[in-house]
Write an enzyme that holds these catalytic residues in place. Structure first.
Site, PDB file in Angstrom:
ATOM      1  N   LYS A  80      -3.842 -22.302  40.921  1.00  0.00           N
ATOM      2  CA  LYS A  80      -4.727 -22.765  39.886  1.00  0.00           C
ATOM      3  C   LYS A  80      -6.137 -22.593  40.748  1.00  0.00           C
ATOM      4  CE  LYS A  80      -4.847 -25.136  36.321  1.00  0.00           C
ATOM      5  NZ  LYS A  80      -3.833 -24.949  35.125  1.00  0.00           N
ATOM      6  N   GLY A 179      -3.469 -35.257  20.118  1.00  0.00           N
ATOM      7  CA  GLY A 179      -4.137 -33.819  20.347  1.00  0.00           C
ATOM      8  C   GLY A 179      -3.735 -32.832  19.497  1.00  0.00           C
ATOM      9  N   GLY A 181      -5.243 -30.109  18.905  1.00  0.00           N
ATOM     10  CA  GLY A 181      -5.942 -28.800  19.389  1.00  0.00           C
ATOM     11  C   GLY A 181      -5.347 -27.748  19.079  1.00  0.00           C
ATOM     12  N   ASN A 182      -5.525 -26.633  20.026  1.00  0.00           N
ATOM     13  CA  ASN A 182      -4.875 -25.369  19.874  1.00  0.00           C
ATOM     14  C   ASN A 182      -3.396 -25.437  19.727  1.00  0.00           C
ATOM     15  OD1 ASN A 182      -6.960 -23.669  19.995  1.00  0.00           O
ATOM     16  ND2 ASN A 182      -6.973 -23.800  22.086  1.00  0.00           N
ATOM     17  N   VAL A 183      -2.775 -26.121  20.380  1.00  0.00           N
ATOM     18  CA  VAL A 183      -1.197 -26.393  20.536  1.00  0.00           C
ATOM     19  C   VAL A 183      -0.719 -27.246  19.317  1.00  0.00           C
ATOM     20  CG1 VAL A 183       0.882 -26.652  21.689  1.00  0.00           C
ATOM     21  CG2 VAL A 183      -1.072 -25.639  23.012  1.00  0.00           C
ATOM     22  N   TYR A 185      -2.152 -28.655  16.933  1.00  0.00           N
ATOM     23  CA  TYR A 185      -2.182 -28.243  15.481  1.00  0.00           C
ATOM     24  C   TYR A 185      -1.184 -27.247  14.869  1.00  0.00           C
ATOM     25  CZ  TYR A 185      -4.241 -27.246  10.764  1.00  0.00           C
ATOM     26  OH  TYR A 185      -4.219 -27.103   9.257  1.00  0.00           O
TER      27      TYR A 185
HETATM   28  P1  NAD Z   1      -7.188 -28.304  23.245  1.00  0.00           P
HETATM   29  O1  NAD Z   1      -8.305 -28.678  24.174  1.00  0.00           O
HETATM   30  O2  NAD Z   1      -7.177 -27.152  22.177  1.00  0.00           O
HETATM   31  O3  NAD Z   1      -6.658 -29.346  22.470  1.00  0.00           O
HETATM   32  C1  NAD Z   1      -6.303 -30.872  23.291  1.00  0.00           C
HETATM   33  C2  NAD Z   1      -6.769 -31.766  22.066  1.00  0.00           C
HETATM   34  O4  NAD Z   1      -6.651 -33.224  22.613  1.00  0.00           O
HETATM   35  C3  NAD Z   1      -8.257 -31.653  21.420  1.00  0.00           C
HETATM   36  O5  NAD Z   1      -8.379 -31.703  20.283  1.00  0.00           O
HETATM   37  C4  NAD Z   1      -8.875 -33.051  22.234  1.00  0.00           C
HETATM   38  O6  NAD Z   1     -10.018 -33.627  21.336  1.00  0.00           O
HETATM   39  C5  NAD Z   1      -7.663 -34.004  22.050  1.00  0.00           C
HETATM   40  N1  NAD Z   1      -7.848 -35.127  23.150  1.00  0.00           N
HETATM   41  C6  NAD Z   1      -8.292 -34.992  24.200  1.00  0.00           C
HETATM   42  N2  NAD Z   1      -8.291 -36.253  24.736  1.00  0.00           N
HETATM   43  C7  NAD Z   1      -7.524 -37.125  23.766  1.00  0.00           C
HETATM   44  C8  NAD Z   1      -6.977 -38.344  23.717  1.00  0.00           C
HETATM   45  N3  NAD Z   1      -7.069 -39.265  24.762  1.00  0.00           N
HETATM   46  N4  NAD Z   1      -6.256 -38.688  22.788  1.00  0.00           N
HETATM   47  C9  NAD Z   1      -6.064 -37.945  21.754  1.00  0.00           C
HETATM   48  N5  NAD Z   1      -6.711 -36.796  21.714  1.00  0.00           N
HETATM   49  C10 NAD Z   1      -7.073 -36.362  22.745  1.00  0.00           C
HETATM   50  O7  NAD Z   1      -6.041 -27.914  24.336  1.00  0.00           O
HETATM   51  P2  NAD Z   1      -4.557 -27.116  24.035  1.00  0.00           P
HETATM   52  O8  NAD Z   1      -4.780 -25.540  24.359  1.00  0.00           O
HETATM   53  O9  NAD Z   1      -4.048 -27.609  22.534  1.00  0.00           O
HETATM   54  O10 NAD Z   1      -3.622 -27.915  25.179  1.00  0.00           O
HETATM   55  C11 NAD Z   1      -3.047 -29.081  24.968  1.00  0.00           C
HETATM   56  C12 NAD Z   1      -2.392 -29.575  26.228  1.00  0.00           C
HETATM   57  O11 NAD Z   1      -1.489 -28.505  26.570  1.00  0.00           O
HETATM   58  C13 NAD Z   1      -3.192 -29.426  27.514  1.00  0.00           C
HETATM   59  O12 NAD Z   1      -2.806 -30.326  28.490  1.00  0.00           O
HETATM   60  C14 NAD Z   1      -2.960 -28.328  28.033  1.00  0.00           C
HETATM   61  O13 NAD Z   1      -3.095 -28.194  29.762  1.00  0.00           O
HETATM   62  C15 NAD Z   1      -1.592 -28.005  27.828  1.00  0.00           C
HETATM   63  N6  NAD Z   1      -0.984 -26.569  27.632  1.00  0.00           N
HETATM   64  C16 NAD Z   1      -1.600 -25.869  26.719  1.00  0.00           C
HETATM   65  C17 NAD Z   1      -0.945 -24.528  26.914  1.00  0.00           C
HETATM   66  C18 NAD Z   1      -1.838 -23.479  25.969  1.00  0.00           C
HETATM   67  O14 NAD Z   1      -0.988 -22.208  25.580  1.00  0.00           O
HETATM   68  N7  NAD Z   1      -2.835 -23.772  25.333  1.00  0.00           N
HETATM   69  C19 NAD Z   1       0.007 -23.974  27.646  1.00  0.00           C
HETATM   70  C20 NAD Z   1       0.618 -24.995  28.576  1.00  0.00           C
HETATM   71  C21 NAD Z   1       0.187 -26.246  28.546  1.00  0.00           C
END
Ligand code: NAD
Length: 349
Positions: A80, A179, A181-183, A185
């Site tokens: 990291k 949340g 977000g990307n995942v 949704y």
């Molecule tokens: P993202 O930033 O696109 O989505 C996260 C969402 O969580 C955002 O919409 C944000 O507004 C919301 N959020 C933040 N704090 C919050 C709270 N207290 N209550 C409710 N919502 C809240 O991130 P992502 O890419 O969707 O990843 C989500 C999680 O999964 C992260 O922890 C990331 O480290 C983990 N992750 C992601 C991936 C990936 O492929 N993107 C892979 C492994 C792990």
């Protein structure tokens, strides 16, 4: 001139702190292992209350990446990197370029992906100076791997359903997602078509409204997530959701979501077992993104999306085997997962 200060940490192959006055770079690179090579892990760009907290975060996340890769049978180590921003400091081209020069000094031992605070645009700036960026497509552009993470979480939820209710069907199950977000949704979309009832929360109102409109999701406020009555709780926002103080409030039967480091501390896994809640260890269920980025040097996604899907699908059977093993041994699923990952990592020692 940047200054490189090695930090000795037991159990870690290489930890380096880098500072560069001109670009205002203050970064930490934490390589948990370098065998198998290379180490993969995202670049986090954030402000921290202290440099020590940034270091702890980097170490915890790097180790978690090693376990994630080992459990998923991917030939990578975990790492990291963190760019520590001073309050008010902005990301600049010069900052990311200085980071890229520092990344080059690791000679390909570490490939950086995106993570909290870093975007695909940032990765493309780093790529101007360094080839050591993970998860590129055929055009050498960093792509979003969240669709694989979301699919892996969906398959992981089916494994929870199979273990708890003897059927992988999620029809009429109530799933709460923190949340969107990307995942989150994309996961919500899979669940909608599978016939699940959705409850969602996000600090960004526009995202929950979209889920309400498209997936008939019920919206709750983020502070009600933990105690929301549902079949499966899916933390897909930040880490540390499951802790001493929140476990007594849980009203779900299973937990499976994308967020990293969902348990605040290892003992929380045993507390969940005692509470009769089935936990899908985060680094097992959310490995889809890592699996899809498996060729950091070139064209993973465009070459073999079908094969990637097949490998991500395996999260289902890996979780079912894990649950059986944890039951047989009378231990928490998180501990059983750590035991399996550590045994796999030992092959490389
Ligand atoms: P993202 O930033 O696109 O989505 C996260 C969402 O969580 C955002 O919409 C944000 O507004 C919301 N959020 C933040 N704090 C919050 C709270 N207290 N209550 C409710 N919502 C809240 O991130 P992502 O890419 O969707 O990843 C989500 C999680 O999964 C992260 O922890 C990331 O480290 C983990 N992750 C992601 C991936 C990936 O492929 N993107 C892979 C492994 C792990």
């Amino acid at each position: 001139m940047a200054t490189f200060t090695p930090i000795k940490v037991d159990g870690f192959r290489k930890v380096v702190e880098v500072t560069d006055a001109k670009s205002e770079l203050h970064a930490i690179f934490a390589l948990h292992r370098t065998n198998p090579k290379p180490a993969l892990g995202g670049l986090r760009i954030a402000t921290y209350p202290s440099r020590e907290e940034a270091l702890i975060d980097a170490l915890r996340l790097a180790k978690g990446m090693s376990y994630k890769a080992a459990f998923a049978d991917m030939p990578y180590s975990g790492a990291k990197s963190i760019i520590i921003l001073k309050p008010g400091q902005k990301k600049t081209h010069a900052l990311l370029t200085a980071y890229a020069h520092a990344l080059n000094t690791l000679d390909g031992d570490y490939f950086a992906g995106t993570d909290l605070g870093s975007t695909i645009d940032d990765a493309n700036i780093i790529l101007e100076t360094s080839p050591y960026v993970a998860g590129l497509n055929a055009q050498n552009i960093r792509v979003d791997h969240s669709k694989y993470t979301a699919w892996g979480c969906f398959r992981g939820m089916q494994a929870i359903a199979q273990h708890l209710w003897n059927s992988p069907s999620l029809e009429n199950k109530t799933i709460a997602i923190q949340g969107i977000g990307n995942v989150g949704y994309k996961l919500a979309e899979h669940l909608f078509w599978a016939g699940a009832h959705l409850i969602v929360c996000d600090t960004d109102n526009s995202l929950v409204r979209k889920a309400e409109e498209n997936f008939a999701a019920k919206i709750i406020s983020p502070d009600r997530f933990i105690e929301c009555e549902c079949d499966i709780l899916a933390p897909c926002a930040t880490g540390g959701t499951i802790r001493d103080t929140t476990i007594p409030l849980l009203q779900c039967q299973g937990i499976g979501g994308a967020a990293n480091n969902q348990l605040e501390k290892p003992e929380n896994g045993e507390q969940l077992r005692e509470a009769g809640i089935l936990y899908a260890p985060d680094y097992v269920i959310n490995a889809g993104g890592l699996i899809s980025a498996r060729k950091p040097f070139s064209t993973a996604e465009s070459v073999s999306a079908r094969k990637t899907r097949f490998m991500v699908d395996a999260i289902y059977s890996k979780l079912l085997n894990l649950y059986e093993q944890a039951d047989d041994e009378g231990i928490a699923t998180s501990i059983a997962a750590d035991n399996i990952a550590e045994a796999k990592l030992a092959q490389y020692d």
